[in-house]
Motif scaffolding. Structure first.
Motif, short mmCIF file in Angstrom:
data_model
loop_
_atom_site.label_atom_id
_atom_site.label_comp_id
_atom_site.label_asym_id
_atom_site.label_seq_id
_atom_site.Cartn_x
_atom_site.Cartn_y
_atom_site.Cartn_z
N ARG A 122 15.86 -58.67 -72.18
CA ARG A 122 15.40 -59.50 -71.06
C ARG A 122 16.10 -59.17 -69.76
O ARG A 122 15.61 -59.53 -68.69
N LYS A 155 7.08 -61.25 -72.11
CA LYS A 155 7.49 -61.01 -70.73
C LYS A 155 6.58 -61.78 -69.77
O LYS A 155 5.40 -62.00 -70.05
N GLU A 163 8.90 -58.45 -63.03
CA GLU A 163 9.21 -59.24 -64.21
C GLU A 163 10.16 -60.37 -63.85
O GLU A 163 11.16 -60.17 -63.17
#
Length: 245
Positions: A122, A155, A163
């Motif tokens: 992440r 995501k 993102e």
């Protein structure tokens, strides 16, 4: 193998440190351990390349939540709290203070590794050009108001094609809201929808995760237009969501 990834484990229980060291060694991670807050801060200062931190909330020399703040001032690495089952209030406060995740003790080593891999993934944002954002690269998910939730890779992408990094708890809750868009969901229903064998969301963390999602999604988190509070009932994701299949 993950030889280039360093993690820091902060726990005053030698058996837990040994278990996690052996587990992560098997997967090729470089592991640093500290039994107290002072040693942890020193290790982090000497090793700024550490990518992930596991933090026990009960330490002999400092309150774990105080140490959490100090660690975040030194590093942008995700912090996963290690918590006993009777410290729910500390977990909630830790999430409010910016911890990325938590794991209740006792735990399964493989679950810890999976959560570590997810946390490290992440923090590696991906960028797409406007023409490729909604291309065949994304196989399944949802579009809403020029946002994209990629449910295959867990995501979230903003309208500017960047993102937005989500913790596991944030992703699981957002996915539940999006899948039930335009439906009012009680906290109990959200608990049922977010039940996951590798991640436990309890009642008091719902509000914390909602607050964090609003900060990442809403133009004005104090006057939310996506995630609305329905007083006395629960929450509503008040926007049309189009499935990508």
């Amino acid at each position: 193998m993950q030889q280039d990834i360093s993690i820091l484990i902060i726990d005053d229980d030698p058996q837990i440190c040994e278990l996690l060291c052996d587990t992560f060694d098997d997967y090729g991670y470089k592991v640093n351990t500290a039994f107290n807050g002072q040693d942890a801060l020193a290790l982090l200062s000497q090793n700024p390349s550490i990518k992930l931190i596991f933090l026990d909330l009960i330490l002999p020399d400092i309150n774990g939540l105080v140490l959490l703040q100090q660690l975040k001032s030194l590093s942008s690495a995700p912090i996963i709290m290690l918590s006993g089952l009777n410290t729910e209030s500390d977990v909630v406060v830790g999430l409010e203070m910016g911890a990325d995740d938590y794991i209740a003790k006792p735990f399964y080593p493989r679950v810890v590794v999976a959560r570590a891999k997810a946390a490290i993934r992440r923090i590696q944002p991906q960028h797409f050009t406007p023409n490729s954002l909604f291309s065949a690269t994304v196989q399944q998910g949802f579009k809403f108001d020029n946002w994209l939730l990629d449910t295959e890779n867990h995501k979230l992408f903003s309208p500017s094609q960047t993102e937005i990094v989500l913790t596991q708890g944030e992703y699981i809750l957002l996915n539940a809201l999006v899948c039930n868009a335009r439906k009012v969901l009680s906290r109990q229903k959200l608990l049922e929808l977010t039940h996951n064998e590798s991640f436990e969301i309890f009642d008091r963390t719902i509000d914390v995760l909602i607050m964090r999602l609003r900060k990442k999604l809403e133009p004005n988190p104090k006057a939310p237009t996506y995630i609305k509070t329905i007083r006395g009932v629960g929450y509503l994701f008040d926007i049309c969501c189009t499935p990508i299949k």
